[in-house]
Design a protein around this motif. Structure first.
Motif, mmCIF file in Angstrom:
data_model
loop_
_atom_site.group_PDB
_atom_site.id
_atom_site.type_symbol
_atom_site.label_atom_id
_atom_site.label_comp_id
_atom_site.label_asym_id
_atom_site.label_seq_id
_atom_site.Cartn_x
_atom_site.Cartn_y
_atom_site.Cartn_z
ATOM 1 N N GLY A 71 0.950 -1.100 0.049
ATOM 2 C CA GLY A 71 0.113 -0.092 -0.185
ATOM 3 C C GLY A 71 0.848 1.314 -0.012
ATOM 4 N N LYS A 72 0.417 2.284 -0.217
ATOM 5 C CA LYS A 72 1.063 3.580 0.039
ATOM 6 C C LYS A 72 0.197 4.554 0.559
ATOM 7 C CE LYS A 72 2.634 2.948 -5.015
ATOM 8 N NZ LYS A 72 2.271 3.367 -6.199
ATOM 9 N N ARG A 73 -0.573 4.471 1.487
ATOM 10 C CA ARG A 73 -1.350 5.656 2.230
ATOM 11 C C ARG A 73 -0.773 5.777 3.528
ATOM 12 N NH1 ARG A 73 -7.525 4.276 3.081
ATOM 13 N NH2 ARG A 73 -7.090 6.353 4.036
ATOM 14 N N TYR A 74 0.075 4.985 3.741
ATOM 15 C CA TYR A 74 0.735 4.922 5.193
ATOM 16 C C TYR A 74 2.419 4.866 5.143
ATOM 17 C CZ TYR A 74 -3.766 5.274 7.225
ATOM 18 O OH TYR A 74 -5.030 5.337 7.707
ATOM 19 N N ALA A 75 3.058 5.310 5.902
ATOM 20 C CA ALA A 75 4.422 5.464 6.194
ATOM 21 C C ALA A 75 4.885 4.328 7.207
ATOM 22 C CB ALA A 75 5.209 6.831 6.024
ATOM 23 N N ILE A 76 5.446 3.271 6.925
ATOM 24 C CA ILE A 76 5.920 2.362 8.046
ATOM 25 C C ILE A 76 7.377 2.737 8.442
ATOM 26 C CG2 ILE A 76 6.116 -0.094 8.550
ATOM 27 C CD1 ILE A 76 3.325 0.573 7.635
ATOM 28 N N PHE A 77 7.186 2.839 9.754
ATOM 29 C CA PHE A 77 8.731 3.246 10.563
ATOM 30 C C PHE A 77 8.917 1.994 11.397
ATOM 31 C CE2 PHE A 77 7.675 7.357 9.219
ATOM 32 C CZ PHE A 77 8.926 8.080 9.238
ATOM 33 N N LEU A 78 10.293 1.694 11.593
ATOM 34 C CA LEU A 78 10.511 0.886 12.627
ATOM 35 C C LEU A 78 10.902 1.383 13.885
ATOM 36 C CD1 LEU A 78 11.458 -2.013 13.738
ATOM 37 C CD2 LEU A 78 13.676 -1.665 12.883
ATOM 38 N N PRO A 100 0.266 8.514 8.795
ATOM 39 C CA PRO A 100 -0.294 8.799 7.529
ATOM 40 C C PRO A 100 0.885 9.389 6.787
ATOM 41 C CG PRO A 100 -1.543 9.667 9.244
ATOM 42 C CD PRO A 100 -0.617 9.006 9.995
ATOM 43 N N ALA A 101 0.906 8.913 5.191
ATOM 44 C CA ALA A 101 2.022 9.123 4.325
ATOM 45 C C ALA A 101 2.737 10.606 4.220
ATOM 46 C CB ALA A 101 1.747 8.488 2.937
ATOM 47 N N GLU A 102 1.403 11.443 4.667
ATOM 48 C CA GLU A 102 1.770 12.967 4.331
ATOM 49 C C GLU A 102 2.487 13.487 5.340
ATOM 50 O OE1 GLU A 102 -2.564 12.548 5.710
ATOM 51 O OE2 GLU A 102 -1.209 11.544 4.223
ATOM 52 N N ILE A 103 2.657 12.820 6.583
ATOM 53 C CA ILE A 103 3.581 13.352 7.506
ATOM 54 C C ILE A 103 4.910 12.522 7.967
ATOM 55 C CG2 ILE A 103 1.364 14.258 8.864
ATOM 56 C CD1 ILE A 103 1.899 11.977 10.899
ATOM 57 N N LYS A 104 5.134 11.861 6.936
ATOM 58 C CA LYS A 104 6.408 11.151 7.153
ATOM 59 C C LYS A 104 7.542 11.848 7.405
ATOM 60 C CE LYS A 104 9.917 8.855 3.905
ATOM 61 N NZ LYS A 104 10.784 9.653 4.279
ATOM 62 N N GLU A 105 7.724 13.109 6.728
ATOM 63 C CA GLU A 105 8.855 14.040 7.022
ATOM 64 C C GLU A 105 8.915 14.422 8.499
ATOM 65 O OE1 GLU A 105 11.227 14.170 4.632
ATOM 66 O OE2 GLU A 105 10.034 12.759 3.314
ATOM 67 N N LYS A 106 7.599 14.874 8.635
ATOM 68 C CA LYS A 106 7.552 15.255 10.169
ATOM 69 C C LYS A 106 8.040 14.249 11.117
ATOM 70 C CE LYS A 106 3.867 18.646 10.318
ATOM 71 N NZ LYS A 106 2.475 18.839 11.074
ATOM 72 N N ARG A 132 12.681 4.942 12.272
ATOM 73 C CA ARG A 132 13.534 4.643 10.845
ATOM 74 C C ARG A 132 12.429 4.268 10.035
ATOM 75 N NH1 ARG A 132 15.690 0.217 8.226
ATOM 76 N NH2 ARG A 132 15.672 -1.123 10.167
ATOM 77 N N PHE A 133 12.439 5.020 8.963
ATOM 78 C CA PHE A 133 11.525 4.995 7.738
ATOM 79 C C PHE A 133 12.035 3.467 7.351
ATOM 80 C CE2 PHE A 133 10.394 5.203 3.307
ATOM 81 C CZ PHE A 133 9.127 5.183 3.310
ATOM 82 N N VAL A 134 11.027 2.854 6.965
ATOM 83 C CA VAL A 134 11.151 1.151 6.220
ATOM 84 C C VAL A 134 10.418 1.205 4.862
ATOM 85 C CG1 VAL A 134 10.600 -1.152 6.385
ATOM 86 C CG2 VAL A 134 11.259 0.049 8.326
ATOM 87 N N SER A 135 9.209 1.646 4.570
ATOM 88 C CA SER A 135 8.787 1.478 3.560
ATOM 89 C C SER A 135 7.111 2.085 3.680
ATOM 90 C CB SER A 135 8.468 0.263 2.796
ATOM 91 O OG SER A 135 7.523 -0.618 3.465
ATOM 92 N N TYR A 136 6.508 2.258 2.632
ATOM 93 C CA TYR A 136 5.082 2.673 2.610
ATOM 94 C C TYR A 136 4.013 1.341 2.622
ATOM 95 C CZ TYR A 136 6.426 7.354 1.361
ATOM 96 O OH TYR A 136 6.972 8.453 1.444
ATOM 97 N N GLY A 137 3.126 1.342 3.213
ATOM 98 C CA GLY A 137 2.491 0.230 3.253
ATOM 99 C C GLY A 137 0.914 0.635 3.937
ATOM 100 N N LYS A 138 0.310 -0.256 4.709
ATOM 101 C CA LYS A 138 -1.083 0.065 5.105
ATOM 102 C C LYS A 138 -0.977 0.395 6.716
ATOM 103 C CE LYS A 138 -2.839 -3.961 3.847
ATOM 104 N NZ LYS A 138 -3.601 -5.116 4.089
ATOM 105 N N PHE A 139 -2.283 0.560 7.093
ATOM 106 C CA PHE A 139 -2.568 0.941 8.437
ATOM 107 C C PHE A 139 -2.180 -0.417 9.220
ATOM 108 C CE2 PHE A 139 -5.024 1.575 12.432
ATOM 109 C CZ PHE A 139 -4.385 2.661 12.801
ATOM 110 N N ILE A 140 -1.546 -0.147 10.260
ATOM 111 C CA ILE A 140 -1.163 -1.473 11.082
ATOM 112 C C ILE A 140 -2.295 -1.538 12.315
ATOM 113 C CG2 ILE A 140 0.466 -2.964 12.506
ATOM 114 C CD1 ILE A 140 2.663 -1.184 11.007
ATOM 115 N N LYS A 141 -2.917 -2.809 12.334
ATOM 116 C CA LYS A 141 -3.742 -2.847 13.480
ATOM 117 C C LYS A 141 -3.184 -3.975 14.332
ATOM 118 C CE LYS A 141 -7.803 -2.292 10.235
ATOM 119 N NZ LYS A 141 -9.020 -2.900 9.721
#
Length: 415
Positions: free
Chosen positions: A43-50, A95-101, A113-122
């Protein structure tokens, strides 16, 4: 009552003496690495961070990240809570739009640490966790004792899959009692315990004791420290509505569910402990409900009943690690066992004065359907050894929902 005293009522499966020792002397002694579901990276709507955290409660750090990013904490997804007094690695989605923040956020003892884009983690979006744990101050011959205990437990089918002390409260071991009172509709008694029980070692204990003795809500609102925000929410709502039921319903639903889940966990632990005393755990009995296992991971929503016709088939599945005998997570639609296991389930409910229907009478969002959980667990990749003068080091992988502290309890015999 502290958690050691509380846990002493639950039987060990291993009969050999433990190695003693202490865990979590330092956060670095308890390292947890989450193994996520691969689907979260699609997915692309969310930014996934470790997220790496040290000595942080999961919810507290999520709220701090949200505050600094200027969003609600509900917009941050995560798969499960991790131990506070530890070093833990887990994935979060923003949310992907606040990745830089989020990339720019700096918090003490926290790394993102940013890993990739993906989906909302539940909650539940993980396979399990890898652990590296140091047990300090172990007794003599700790390595040999560990070897004997592990050999004994392998012969018995695995480690007892108790819910760990984190489920009940490490210092204020009352979550399960509050859960039972809520189930029984005894909201005033539940409030008195939630607000007034003090163990004598925490900030705010004097205010709690004063409320326990007087029940004075106005005085409690003056004395309760600001950080006890859920307690203060309860008090404010009661003052406004004069209803303890409404006061509890003003709390966030995840908090209310903690109490109910804690009581379910307590009943499961009781069942497991009684079964160790009275019935086999790794040998299916007619009437048992069995959980399917694939690659060492139990699929708790895939169950089948043991009958006189299929018992030999089930016995072979258990022997080859493709199934496990389960115990009940009591709820209004739980699949109940029959035969001797079913009788034991009924005994526990009768002794507690609870019926399955009780779980349905709760306000709708709190109503619990229940489920099944494997009685034994086999840690994967278990290795152990001395770590110079520090003590013993253990490495292993556990499926989600399984507590490393319960595994170590069998080896240490510390409670």
């Amino acid at each position: 009552m502290d958690y050691r005293e509380f846990f002493s009522q639950f039987k060990h499966l291993s009969e050999k003496p433990g190695i003693g020792g202490k865990i979590k002397v330092f956060p670095e002694d308890f390292i947890v690495v989450e193994e996520p579901l691969p689907q979260i990276f699609k997915g692309k709507r969310y930014a996934i961070f470790l997220l790496k955290k040290r000595n942080w409660d999961t919810m507290a750090v999520i709220k701090e990240i949200a505050k600094r990013a200027g969003i609600s904490h509900r917009e941050i997804g995560f798969a499960g809570t991790k131990d506070k007094h530890a070093v833990t690695y887990q994935y979060i989605s923003v949310p992907a739009e606040i990745k830089e923040k989020v990339d720019a956020i700096q918090i003490r003892d926290v790394e993102l640490r940013f890993v990739s884009y993906g989906k909302f983690i539940k909650l539940g979006h993980l396979i399990g966790n890898r652990f590296m744990i140091i047990v300090r101050n172990v007794g003599v011959n700790a390595f040999e004792r560990t070897k004997e205990i592990i050999r004994e437990l392998r012969e018995k089918g695995g480690f007892p899959n108790y819910f760990g002390y984190q489920r009940f409260g490490e210092k204020r071991v009352v979550n399960h009692i509050i859960g039972k009172l809520l189930l029984q509709g005894k909201f005033e008694e539940a409030a008195r315990l939630f607000l007034g029980y003090a163990d004598g070692s925490m900030e705010g204990d004097e205010a709690r004791r004063n409320f326990w003795e007087t029940g004075n809500v106005e005085r409690a609102l003056e004395e309760f420290p600001r950080f006890l925000r859920y307690e203060r929410t309860l008090l404010y709502t009661y003052r406004k509505t004069r209803s303890w039921r409404r006061a509890f319903l003003s709390l966030p639903m995840p908090i209310l569910r903690i109490f109910i889940h804690s009581y379910q966990s307590y009943l499961f632990n009781l069942y497991l402990s009684r079964r160790i005393e009275e019935l086999p755990l790794n040998e299916p009995l007619v009437g048992d409900i069995v959980v399917q296992v694939k690659g060492g991971i139990p699929y708790r929503d895939r169950t089948y009943r043991v009958t006189e016709t299929n018992i030999n088939f089930v016995r072979e599945k258990i022997r080859t690690g493709q199934a496990m005998v389960s115990g009940p997570l009591f709820g209004f639609s739980v699949r109940k066992a029959k035969g001797l296991p079913g009788e034991l389930e009924e005994e526990i409910l009768e002794e507690e004065g609870i019926t399955l229907e009780t779980f349905k009478k709760l306000p709708k969002p709190m109503a619990e359907p229940g489920g099944r959980r494997e009685l034994l667990i086999r840690p994967m990749g278990l290795i152990y050894g001395y770590l110079s003068e520090k003590g013993m080091c253990f490495r292993f992988f556990l499926p989600k929902g399984v507590y490393a502290t319960s595994l170590l309890r069998e080896i240490m015999k510390d409670h």
